[in-house]
Design an enzyme around this catalytic site. Sequence first.
Site, mmCIF file in Angstrom:
data_model
loop_
_atom_site.group_PDB
_atom_site.id
_atom_site.type_symbol
_atom_site.label_atom_id
_atom_site.label_comp_id
_atom_site.label_asym_id
_atom_site.label_seq_id
_atom_site.Cartn_x
_atom_site.Cartn_y
_atom_site.Cartn_z
ATOM 1 C CB CYS A 103 -0.920 0.014 1.212
ATOM 2 S SG CYS A 103 -1.964 -1.441 1.297
ATOM 3 C CG HIS A 157 -3.115 3.326 2.193
ATOM 4 N ND1 HIS A 157 -3.743 2.923 1.041
ATOM 5 C CD2 HIS A 157 -3.126 2.257 3.038
ATOM 6 C CE1 HIS A 157 -4.125 1.659 1.175
ATOM 7 N NE2 HIS A 157 -3.761 1.234 2.367
ATOM 8 C CG ASN A 162 -6.746 -0.930 1.509
ATOM 9 O OD1 ASN A 162 -6.041 -0.622 0.561
ATOM 10 N ND2 ASN A 162 -6.253 -1.288 2.683
HETATM 11 O O1 UT7 Z 1 -3.798 -1.178 3.805
HETATM 12 C C1 UT7 Z 1 -3.126 -1.555 4.951
HETATM 13 C C2 UT7 Z 1 -3.547 -2.887 5.351
HETATM 14 N N1 UT7 Z 1 -4.804 -3.105 5.933
HETATM 15 C C3 UT7 Z 1 -5.333 -2.402 6.946
HETATM 16 O O2 UT7 Z 1 -4.903 -1.354 7.307
HETATM 17 C C4 UT7 Z 1 -6.485 -3.019 7.668
HETATM 18 C C5 UT7 Z 1 -6.278 -2.974 9.170
HETATM 19 N N2 UT7 Z 1 -7.270 -3.669 9.967
HETATM 20 C C6 UT7 Z 1 -8.590 -3.356 9.978
HETATM 21 O O3 UT7 Z 1 -9.046 -2.536 9.194
HETATM 22 C C7 UT7 Z 1 -9.465 -4.011 11.006
HETATM 23 O O4 UT7 Z 1 -8.652 -4.727 11.895
HETATM 24 C C8 UT7 Z 1 -10.546 -4.956 10.414
HETATM 25 C C9 UT7 Z 1 -11.592 -4.140 9.681
HETATM 26 C C10 UT7 Z 1 -9.943 -5.985 9.499
HETATM 27 C C11 UT7 Z 1 -11.262 -5.668 11.562
HETATM 28 O O5 UT7 Z 1 -11.828 -4.723 12.441
HETATM 29 P P1 UT7 Z 1 -11.527 -4.792 14.004
HETATM 30 O O6 UT7 Z 1 -12.297 -3.719 14.620
HETATM 31 O O7 UT7 Z 1 -10.029 -4.775 14.194
HETATM 32 O O8 UT7 Z 1 -12.149 -6.157 14.422
HETATM 33 P P2 UT7 Z 1 -11.461 -7.419 15.140
HETATM 34 O O9 UT7 Z 1 -10.646 -8.179 14.177
HETATM 35 O O10 UT7 Z 1 -10.812 -6.954 16.430
HETATM 36 O O11 UT7 Z 1 -12.735 -8.239 15.521
HETATM 37 C C12 UT7 Z 1 -13.749 -7.749 16.439
HETATM 38 C C13 UT7 Z 1 -14.935 -8.688 16.359
HETATM 39 C C14 UT7 Z 1 -14.555 -10.162 16.470
HETATM 40 O O12 UT7 Z 1 -15.582 -10.852 17.122
HETATM 41 P P3 UT7 Z 1 -15.462 -11.202 18.696
HETATM 42 O O13 UT7 Z 1 -14.220 -12.036 18.839
HETATM 43 O O14 UT7 Z 1 -15.364 -9.889 19.413
HETATM 44 O O15 UT7 Z 1 -16.737 -11.943 18.986
HETATM 45 C C15 UT7 Z 1 -14.509 -10.619 15.026
HETATM 46 O O16 UT7 Z 1 -14.713 -12.008 14.896
HETATM 47 O O17 UT7 Z 1 -15.600 -8.556 15.099
HETATM 48 C C16 UT7 Z 1 -15.648 -9.827 14.431
HETATM 49 N N3 UT7 Z 1 -15.501 -9.593 13.002
HETATM 50 C C17 UT7 Z 1 -16.557 -9.377 12.202
HETATM 51 N N4 UT7 Z 1 -17.864 -9.318 12.432
HETATM 52 C C18 UT7 Z 1 -18.683 -9.060 11.384
HETATM 53 C C19 UT7 Z 1 -14.358 -9.529 12.280
HETATM 54 N N5 UT7 Z 1 -14.656 -9.284 10.995
HETATM 55 C C20 UT7 Z 1 -15.994 -9.183 10.904
HETATM 56 C C21 UT7 Z 1 -16.889 -8.936 9.846
HETATM 57 N N6 UT7 Z 1 -18.230 -8.882 10.125
HETATM 58 N N7 UT7 Z 1 -16.477 -8.722 8.585
#
Ligand code: UT7
Length: 329
Positions: free
Chosen positions: A113, A248, A278
């Site tokens: 990225c 980005h 993204n």
């Molecule tokens: O371009 C550079 C590279 N990429 C990035 O910069 C992306 C960086 N990361 C992110 O944008 C975020 O970490 C994500 C959008 C991928 C995930 O969001 P988050 O707020 O960090 O969620 P998390 O992984 O901490 O998960 C929180 C909860 C979990 O459930 P529990 O364990 O609390 O019950 C996940 O299983 O949300 C759940 N979850 C979802 N729920 C519904 C994770 N993905 C999803 C989803 N839909 N798509």
Amino acid sequence: MGSITISGIGAYVPEKKITNFDLEKTVDTSNEWILERTGIAERRQVADNESSSTMGAAAANEALISANLLAENIDLIITATCSPDGMFPSTANRIQSIIGAKKAVCFDVNSACNGFLTALAIANGLLDNKNYKKALIIGSETLTRLVDWQDRNTCILFGDGAGAVVIEHSDNKSDLLGVLFGSDGTQGDLLFATGPASIKNSLIEDAKIIMDGPNVFKNAVNFMTSIAKELLIKTGKSIDDISLCIPHQANERILNAVASNLSLDKNRVFNNIKNLGNTSAASIPIALHAAYYSNRLKKGDTLLFTAFGAGLNWGSALINWNEIKNPKE
Ligand code: UT7
């Protein structure tokens, strides 16, 4: 710094949209969750006959028109991509062939990225020695072909698209006021995709994106902030000098956190993630193009770019925005 001016911009995104409602039907997620946690409502997906080279060529052709140049005038093409059409030849070479930039020297840069800023800095160095006078810098990504559509951590985030700028050697002041980069290969497994030449028995056979979302999130906020602050200090600028920050487009919450860490109010941070997701190395040039065509850029503005991606790689650039021709007027 060298002496370059940005003389043209272009962008291309595929027609097909994948909405959050489409994703609700295939993975365990919801429109509300995706909007709240990422700010993304929809992303674009290439058609079967499109790829990083065809999209990059479309963006390049628009940039050439706005620079009032022909493809034959271009001396150098650098394409930033982590989703090339194939291992080789480079996507830049493929774009050269499509647009007919016969005399251009071509190669790709993979800094994920952060790739567009890296390509811009390399081109700036090459144009400085005056052997190359006019360059196309392209960010083009087809991440929907690398996404695991069963993985709700990643399939909600990424989309396809391309952006391009034409830069030209200038004997006057440079539009590129400074660039700075950082890398940490020890954290490479936070976000990766294997390739055909990977070590055998690697975690996955196909090139699918694997990401530790929360750790990538924290690193993105920290490094996009710290590199921008460092660059401001090195160039003797303050945050008050920044007319617009074009980060980005990783995740809206990342953009908001970076804005808050830099003490920038939200109206000085460009955000077009809602409709494109993204697009990795394409996101900054696509956002620059959108900012220009929504009248957010004025001659003499100081623009701050900041990016973070797989590698880990991160970088920042400061630009003095000059007037460019608007071919749509
Ligand atoms: O371009 C550079 C590279 N990429 C990035 O910069 C992306 C960086 N990361 C992110 O944008 C975020 O970490 C994500 C959008 C991928 C995930 O969001 P988050 O707020 O960090 O969620 P998390 O992984 O901490 O998960 C929180 C909860 C979990 O459930 P529990 O364990 O609390 O019950 C996940 O299983 O949300 C759940 N979850 C979802 N729920 C519904 C994770 N993905 C999803 C989803 N839909 N798509």
